[in-house]
Enzyme design. Structure first.
Site, short mmCIF file in Angstrom:
data_model
loop_
_atom_site.label_atom_id
_atom_site.label_comp_id
_atom_site.label_asym_id
_atom_site.label_seq_id
_atom_site.Cartn_x
_atom_site.Cartn_y
_atom_site.Cartn_z
N LYS A 149 21.07 33.23 81.87
CA LYS A 149 21.75 31.93 82.00
C LYS A 149 23.12 32.02 82.68
O LYS A 149 23.19 32.12 83.90
CB LYS A 149 21.83 31.28 80.63
CG LYS A 149 20.45 30.79 80.14
CD LYS A 149 20.57 29.75 79.08
CE LYS A 149 19.23 29.25 78.58
NZ LYS A 149 18.73 28.09 79.33
N PHE A 159 13.30 30.67 70.28
CA PHE A 159 12.83 30.54 71.66
C PHE A 159 13.25 31.78 72.44
O PHE A 159 14.43 32.13 72.47
CB PHE A 159 13.39 29.29 72.35
CG PHE A 159 12.81 29.11 73.73
CD1 PHE A 159 11.55 28.55 73.90
CD2 PHE A 159 13.50 29.54 74.85
CE1 PHE A 159 10.98 28.43 75.17
CE2 PHE A 159 12.94 29.40 76.13
CZ PHE A 159 11.69 28.85 76.28
N ASP A 186 19.00 38.12 71.10
CA ASP A 186 18.81 37.32 72.30
C ASP A 186 20.05 36.46 72.46
O ASP A 186 20.22 35.45 71.78
CB ASP A 186 17.54 36.47 72.13
CG ASP A 186 17.28 35.56 73.32
OD1 ASP A 186 18.23 35.29 74.08
OD2 ASP A 186 16.13 35.12 73.48
#
Ligand SMILES: Cc1ncc(COP(=O)(O)O)c(C=O)c1O
Length: 393
Positions: A244, A128, A215
């Protein structure tokens, strides 16, 4: 819920009004233990005094100017990120997807700088990387891509944890310039890298002159018990993306790069109106200060290991539990059946959890949780799992 919101989310029937540490309170004044941190965002918990004070102070001074001008807080944050990552340079964005867009653009610039006209990035199944067109193309989940065709060209997909599959691609003439991978797959089901996976990718990238791009949007900033998940393996990437928990809830993303990858962006090659504005950078500096002062990276390693052991103990031999795994405070419990219903059951009991990849209970509690709160999560989740496996409906 307002009819004027686009129907992008299936929301749970709760609205939170206030938070403090690991706790949240809804509009009916019910209290909840947060074992999800807004999906790995609020690593310092809610309303952390250091972040609140920094934001209030900054809001009274300066929120935004523009990247047309120098931004001292952005420069300070770049230096601090270098100190913990060893990555030479950073581009600031506002989200994870944007940070990954910057990484993909760097890969393309890198390819063109080497005379590759149709550069390709190797990405993984079940990955993702975000919801923009390029990042949803990089994402290994058809449900996220469906309806948005034509997708972006220039991505090649292989299974996660399979260095040989990447090497097999290299033998074809396919213009590979980079590999993009989550060191631990989050949305894909808390899937951990096998020993040698990340170092194997590093070696392949060195052999073929590709960029290794990690990532770390979900795994970064201490979540896995190291500042960055790659540090468990020692395989330093050329490009690394963050978002995040970097701002503990204030939107900020970052694309870090080293060596040749750090030199490719030039004035005019990329940009963002809000990226790295004074408010977001001040929040991220407060996050870095707090992670260091409260030694929360080591705490994540220790608390995560303790929770993993407690879960293994509590769920040992329970039929229907396929695996209990984790790295730091990124924990997954895989069942043999879909278990999304557990999210609502936990909510009814005042606990916030998540289920991803249909069968994996995902826990991402704040790094500031104490031992008692960690044990409460283990107790409640273990009981929920046992009850669910006896009577799943
Ligand atoms: C590994 C990973 N990459 C990228 C993203 C996208 O981040 P954002 O939602 O901030 O665009 C996420 C979000 O869940 C993620 O977990």
């Amino acid at each position: 819920m307002s009819d004027h919101l686009m129907a992008t989310y299936n929301r749970l029937p709760v609205t939170f009004e206030r938070g403090q540490g690991v706790w949240l309170w809804d509009t009916e004044h019910r209290q909840y233990l947060d074992a999800l941190s807004g999906i790995a965002v609020c690593g310092l918990g809610h309303a952390h005094p250091a972040v609140s004070a920094a934001l209030c102070d900054q809001a009274g001074k300066l929120l935004h100017t523009s990247n047309l001008y120098g931004i001292a807080l952005q420069q300070q944050l770049a230096d601090r990120l270098y100190a913990v990552s060893g990555m030479d340079r950073v581009f600031f964005a506002n989200s994870g997807a944007e940070a990954n867009e910057a990484a993909i653009k760097i890969a393309r610039l890198y390819g063109h700088s080497r005379g590759v006209h149709t550069p390709a990035v190797v990405v993984m199944e079940k990955s993702f990387h975000g919801r923009t067109l390029a990042t949803l193309t990089a994402t290994g989940n058809r449900r996220i891509q469906a309806g948005y065709e034509p997708l972006v060209s220039g991505f090649l997909r292989v299974p996660y944890n399979d260095v040989a599959a990447i090497r097999a691609l290299a033998s074809g003439k396919n213009d590979i310039v980079a590999v993009l991978v989550e060191p631990v797959q989050g949305e894909g089901g808390v899937r951990l890298p096998d020993a040698g996976y990340l170092t194997g990718i590093r070696a392949l990238c060195d052999e073929f002159g590709w960029l290794m791009m990690l990532d770390e949007i979900q795994t970064g900033m201490g979540r896995t018990g190291a500042w960055f998940a790659w540090q468990h393996s020692g395989a330093q990437p050329d490009v690394c993306t963050l978002a995040k928990s970097l701002g503990n809830g204030v939107p900020i993303g970052a694309c870090l790069a080293s060596g040749k990858a750090a030199e490719l962006m030039q004035p005019g090659s990329h940009g963002s109106t809000f990226g790295g504005n004074p408010l977001a950078c001040r929040a991220a500096l407060a996050v870095l200060d707090t992670l260091e002062q409260e030694q929360l990276v080591a705490r994540a390693a220790q608390a995560g290991q303790a929770m993993l052991e407690q879960f293994r103990d509590r769920l040992h031999g329970v039929a229907g539990v396929l695996d209990v795994r984790g790295l730091g405070l990124m924990l997954g419990i895989e069942l043999d059946r879909p278990c999304t219903a557990l999210v609502g059951r936990a909510l009814d009991q005042g606990l916030l959890i998540n289920v991803t990849a249909e069968r994996v209970i995902r826990l991402l509690p704040p790094l500031i949780l104490n031992d008692k709160q960690a044990s409460m999560i283990v107790d409640q989740v273990s009981t929920l799992v046992r009850e669910f496996l006896v009577a799943p409906a």
